[in-house]
Every structure is written in structure tokens, then in C-alpha cells.
Design an enzyme around this catalytic site. Sequence first.
Site, PDB file in Angstrom:
ATOM      1  N   CYS A  31     -22.682 -16.529  72.222  1.00 37.73           N
ATOM      2  CA  CYS A  31     -23.042 -15.118  72.118  1.00 37.73           C
ATOM      3  C   CYS A  31     -22.058 -14.372  71.228  1.00 37.73           C
ATOM      4  CB  CYS A  31     -23.090 -14.477  73.502  1.00 37.73           C
ATOM      5  SG  CYS A  31     -24.469 -15.054  74.524  1.00 37.73           S
ATOM      6  N   HIS A  86     -23.290  -8.701  73.220  1.00 39.47           N
ATOM      7  CA  HIS A  86     -22.945  -8.004  74.461  1.00 39.47           C
ATOM      8  C   HIS A  86     -21.486  -7.567  74.457  1.00 39.47           C
ATOM      9  CE1 HIS A  86     -20.640 -11.408  76.179  1.00 39.47           C
ATOM     10  NE2 HIS A  86     -21.577 -12.196  75.709  1.00 39.47           N
TER      11      HIS A  86
END
Length: 204
Positions: free
Chosen positions: A174, A158
Amino acid sequence: MKLQAVLMMLVGVWQSGCTPVDASRYGQVLDAGYTVSAVPLNQISREYVRQEIPYQSSYPPGTIIVDPSNYFLYLVQPRGRAIRYGVSVGKGAFGWSGRAVVGREAAWPKWTPPAEMVERSPDLRRYRGGLKAGAVNPLGARALYLFKNGRDTLYRIHGTPEWWSIGRSESSGCIRMLNHDVIDLAARVSVGAPVVVLPRKSIL
């Protein structure tokens, strides 16, 4: 810049096989009604700026390969090339490796902290209902949701407004990218794209 210096720079780029960096790609832009702030490239190492490079891989074009030891994400291209992006990865024990696929893509997604994150940081309880999209949303401009065996791994590739975290181990697992870069990546891949996260050479 003098003509000789420009020519020397272009020769160096040609010899390395890399495409030159276009600073205009990281200026302030409006995307789907949201403002993506300019990135101060003079404060980021050139190696972490998006560029196409020579890259030999056994994986087919369209594969996303994450190298957490060196903070790079590669999108494999035909003819021994790849687009390389700088990333931020999981810190300490939050690092992970393995294979997955892009199970879902979202533009300017709402962010809801996982229960284990709220447990570690109780102040995040105020976001249990989700934090709407915007400049301070931790998921940034795009999110690629990673699935394995048909199930959400809860890991994402992301965007992030925290440009200073690129090239560092700062996340909770992440893979973070500059917002400009994750917009570019999301436009190049589709749901089902394979993702390979390499093991770390050492704990960073």
C-alpha cells in the site's frame, strides 16, 4: 530569524516555484472525534512535506500519480502544477505498479489484515475480525481503496501513524501517507479519480 534570512528564504521559494511549508498544518488536530498527533517536522526531510510545485504531466488535473522510486505522490493540478506529498511504499517484492481508480473512500476505517498477511505473520490472527479505528490503526485517518476493472485490488492509499516510514520502503504494497496529508488528499479527490503508480527504477 533575521529579516534578511527570511527574505532570502522567500526569494528561494519564489524562484523554485514551490509554496512555503506551513508547519502549523502538521500540528495535533481533532478529526471526527479522533486525535491526529503532531508530526515532528524537524525529523522529516522537507521534500516529503506537502507542497505545491511546478509539474508538467500528460495526465489531466485530478489524477493521482505515485512515484515509488522517489517516495512521492502527486495530485495533478491545472496550469502545470501539482500538490506533492511524501509517501512510504511497498518493500522489496511487495512493490507494484499500474493504473487504477479510487473505488471507495473511508474516514477512520476498520483494518482487517489480508489472509496472505496473516499467513506471513500469524500473530495478526487476533485482528481477523478487524481492528477498530484509532491512533494505532494501520490505515490511519483515511483510506482510498484502489479498484481496477470494477474489482478491489486490495491496495490502498492510506494514512499512517508511523511518520518515520515516510520516504522509505516499509509497507506491504500500500501507499502510506502522513495522516494530515491523507486527510488533505481525500478532501481533494472523489470516487472515480484515476491513479497511476509508476514502475520503480530499481528494487529499493
